[in-house]
Design an enzyme around this catalytic site. Structure first.
Site, PDB file in Angstrom:
ATOM      1  N   CYS A  48       0.806  -1.429  -0.010  1.00  0.00           N
ATOM      2  CA  CYS A  48       0.263  -0.104  -0.094  1.00  0.00           C
ATOM      3  C   CYS A  48       0.609   1.165   0.044  1.00  0.00           C
ATOM      4  CB  CYS A  48      -0.905  -0.030   1.182  1.00  0.00           C
ATOM      5  SG  CYS A  48      -0.021   0.271   2.855  1.00  0.00           S
ATOM      6  N   CYS A  70       1.548  -3.972   8.666  1.00  0.00           N
ATOM      7  CA  CYS A  70       1.129  -2.601   8.163  1.00  0.00           C
ATOM      8  C   CYS A  70      -0.109  -2.211   8.822  1.00  0.00           C
ATOM      9  CB  CYS A  70       1.167  -2.448   6.682  1.00  0.00           C
ATOM     10  SG  CYS A  70       0.791  -0.905   5.902  1.00  0.00           S
ATOM     11  N   CYS A 102      12.352  -7.248  12.602  1.00  0.00           N
ATOM     12  CA  CYS A 102      12.911  -8.344  11.539  1.00  0.00           C
ATOM     13  C   CYS A 102      11.980  -8.587  10.376  1.00  0.00           C
ATOM     14  CB  CYS A 102      13.143  -9.597  12.315  1.00  0.00           C
ATOM     15  SG  CYS A 102      14.142 -10.637  11.114  1.00  0.00           S
TER      16      CYS A 102
END
Length: 167
Positions: free
Chosen positions: A85, A131, A154
């Site tokens: 996105c 996200c 990570c």
């Protein structure tokens, strides 16, 4: 009747998530301050937009093999964005060499841009990083990173796009 306080209810709710299937967890909304920017698409839409590897990692919570991604050893200055996105997630200023084979950062650009969820897959308890805008799986965060945060985000290279700074 005994009254249960809100923090107890929240804890019980979070613990209850452990019993949810992966598909149920994936459908749950992430609480975020700015819900206007939330991106929701069907899995069919994501499959059309992402490469097979991006879809596997970002939508199916997969992991790329260590030392195979194109960004794990990137030393250029710039910013890292969500590959699904385009939300700005990390800066090269917080990237460090962890020796793990994945890009590692000690903090996101903005804590509102990532969400951390409990991940109990594979018989382990870990903290999954997603996200905040599209809920794409990025990787995991561990408490073995450098100062000033002591954290190691990570992150899978395939979950990220990189834009080099124009200096």
């Amino acid at each position: 009747m005994k009254t249960i306080k809100i923090p107890v209810l929240i804890t019980l709710f979070v613990l209850g998530l452990a019993g949810c299937s992966k598909s149920q967890e994936a459908k749950m909304s992430i609480v975020k301050k700015d819900m206007d920017n939330k991106i929701t698409k069907t899995e069919e839409e994501w499959q059309k937009e992402l490469t097979d590897e991006e879809y596997y990692v970002l939508r199916e919570k997969g992991t790329e093999r260590a030392f195979t991604g194109d960004l794990w050893d990137n030393k250029k200055h710039g910013d890292y964005y969500c590959a699904a996105c385009n939300l700005k997630l990390f800066s090269s200023e917080t990237k460090f060499k962890s020796g793990t084979g994945w890009p590692s950062f000690y903090e996101p650009i903005n804590s509102d841009n990532v969400a951390v969820l409990r991940d109990m897959s594979y018989g382990m308890v870990r903290e999954e990083v997603v996200c905040s805008r599209c809920e794409g799986h990025l990787g995991h965060v561990f408490n073995d990173g450098p100062e000033p945060t002591g954290l190691r985000y990570c992150i899978n290279s395939v979950s990220l796009d990189f834009e080099e700074s124009k200096k």
